[in-house]
Design a protein around this motif. Structure first.
Motif, PDB file in Angstrom:
ATOM      1  N   ARG A  19      -5.705   3.982   9.903  1.00 18.92           N
ATOM      2  CA  ARG A  19      -5.638   4.752   8.659  1.00 18.92           C
ATOM      3  C   ARG A  19      -6.892   5.600   8.454  1.00 18.92           C
ATOM      4  O   ARG A  19      -6.860   6.594   7.721  1.00 18.92           O
ATOM      5  CB  ARG A  19      -5.437   3.772   7.495  1.00 18.92           C
ATOM      6  N   GLU A  56       3.147   7.099   3.070  1.00 22.47           N
ATOM      7  CA  GLU A  56       3.033   5.844   3.829  1.00 22.47           C
ATOM      8  C   GLU A  56       3.292   4.680   2.891  1.00 22.47           C
ATOM      9  O   GLU A  56       2.799   4.662   1.762  1.00 22.47           O
ATOM     10  CB  GLU A  56       1.619   5.711   4.436  1.00 22.47           C
ATOM     11  N   ILE A  65       6.151   5.819   7.643  1.00 24.08           N
ATOM     12  CA  ILE A  65       5.248   6.972   7.742  1.00 24.08           C
ATOM     13  C   ILE A  65       6.044   8.267   7.698  1.00 24.08           C
ATOM     14  O   ILE A  65       7.064   8.395   8.366  1.00 24.08           O
ATOM     15  CB  ILE A  65       4.493   6.942   9.103  1.00 24.08           C
ATOM     16  N   ARG A  75       0.864   5.589  -0.053  1.00 20.74           N
ATOM     17  CA  ARG A  75       0.347   6.964  -0.147  1.00 20.74           C
ATOM     18  C   ARG A  75       1.560   7.850  -0.402  1.00 20.74           C
ATOM     19  O   ARG A  75       2.578   7.725   0.285  1.00 20.74           O
ATOM     20  CB  ARG A  75      -0.342   7.375   1.154  1.00 20.74           C
ATOM     21  N   ASP A  78       3.365   0.315   3.219  1.00 21.21           N
ATOM     22  CA  ASP A  78       2.968  -0.756   4.142  1.00 21.21           C
ATOM     23  C   ASP A  78       3.360  -2.097   3.528  1.00 21.21           C
ATOM     24  O   ASP A  78       2.698  -2.594   2.620  1.00 21.21           O
ATOM     25  CB  ASP A  78       1.441  -0.648   4.363  1.00 21.21           C
ATOM     26  N   TRP A 103      -4.379  10.319  10.659  1.00 22.57           N
ATOM     27  CA  TRP A 103      -3.845   9.977   9.336  1.00 22.57           C
ATOM     28  C   TRP A 103      -4.038  11.095   8.310  1.00 22.57           C
ATOM     29  O   TRP A 103      -3.437  11.058   7.235  1.00 22.57           O
ATOM     30  CB  TRP A 103      -4.418   8.642   8.847  1.00 22.57           C
ATOM     31  N   TYR A 130       0.863  -1.182   0.000  1.00 24.16           N
ATOM     32  CA  TYR A 130       0.000   0.000   0.000  1.00 24.16           C
ATOM     33  C   TYR A 130       0.899   1.232   0.000  1.00 24.16           C
ATOM     34  O   TYR A 130       1.873   1.292   0.763  1.00 24.16           O
ATOM     35  CB  TYR A 130      -0.870   0.004   1.250  1.00 24.16           C
TER      36      TYR A 130
END
Lengths: 185, 185
Positions: free
Chosen positions: B165, B176, B90, B26, B178, B170, B24
């Protein structure tokens, strides 16, 4: 890539700030130096007796109302009228670092008034706090605090330091060295 | 002198933990790797695609009652039954880092229940938080969190992550990644 928040503190036999005191010491002393330099970034001059490192970072204890007051009153380092400086090196003991956030805040501010005391001396005393504890290379101190002020405020600065040193928080300080300086001619 | 709290996270084409998800992401992604290794100290293997660094440090938000519960319930990394791991990277935005301590605590716990949510998943999910923000070399993330658990708890772990999340906290996460892993055979 070097952090823009990283500073090096170089103790040597020449430099822009001349040490004028026999430094106050709690715990293990450091090699004596006649001059100290605070430099942005990483620096390891050949003539250095020692080099400390620290980063300016986010504040760990200041609450919103205190932050507003600090921002309103504080002035930056590097003021032309600041012909005096001080560098205070602090290491806190394991008991401190094992406390929880609210316990540390309680000791630092509710009991010891660390932030409120500092506020009383603004804007005369300019201050930058550098954290050393989480750097990649282990450092001999947890914090380097650098202060700048004009000669007429030197007495007030000494009172500020004595007030903090008498506080509950200082029971957790296991090592401290306090250098006072004037601008080199 | 290397800090005993420093860890290196090595992404490479072999290693003890095999990546099993399409991570994942972001914000900006990272180079893909098939394996990750968490190593004590400084490490720069020749075959590394990337190396991240972080230090375990004192807790910044946990209050005394929460700390007691955490200590009573949490288990260490390295349990033989933990055949699954996760590494969540993060980076928080500048708005977050400019907040004062009480504002950050308010968002993290009062609004987002970060600590309370994590407590619900103990002792199954073991966790180590590493701070990267104050290291000497600037790092691409502020935090590396490493988790270990047994395969039957993988679903619970996914729920924990989704819960966090979806929280107010968040909204301050600007990057981010994962990674989910299983032990390499």
């Amino acid at each position: 890539m070097t952090s823009a928040r990283l500073f090096s503190f170089v103790g040597a036999d020449h430099g822009p700030w001349q040490v004028i005191n026999s430094p106050y010491v709690r715990g293990e002393p450091m090699a004596a130096v006649t001059h100290i330099n605070r430099l942005a970034g990483e620096s390891k001059p050949n003539n250095a007796t020692w080099v400390l490192r620290g980063v300016t970072s986010n504040e760990r204890y200041v609450e919103s109302e205190e932050k507003k007051l600090l921002i309103a009153k504080q002035e930056p380092l590097g003021r032309p009228a600041s012909d005096c400086a001080a560098m205070i090196l602090i290491r806190k003991n394991e008991t401190w670092w094992k406390l929880s956030q609210n316990e540390r805040r309680h000791i630092l501010e509710t009991q010891s008034k660390h932030i409120a005391i500092g506020l009383r001396y603004l804007p005369q005393i300019a201050r930058a706090l550098h954290h050393c504890r989480d750097l990649e290379e282990e450092q001999p101190f947890d914090f380097v605090t650098w202060f700048e002020f004009a000669a007429p405020d030197a007495q007030a600065f000494s009172e500020l330091v004595l007030e903090l040193r008498a506080s509950e928080e200082w029971n957790f300080v296991e090592r401290e060295i306090d250098f006072r300086m004037k601008r080199s001619l």
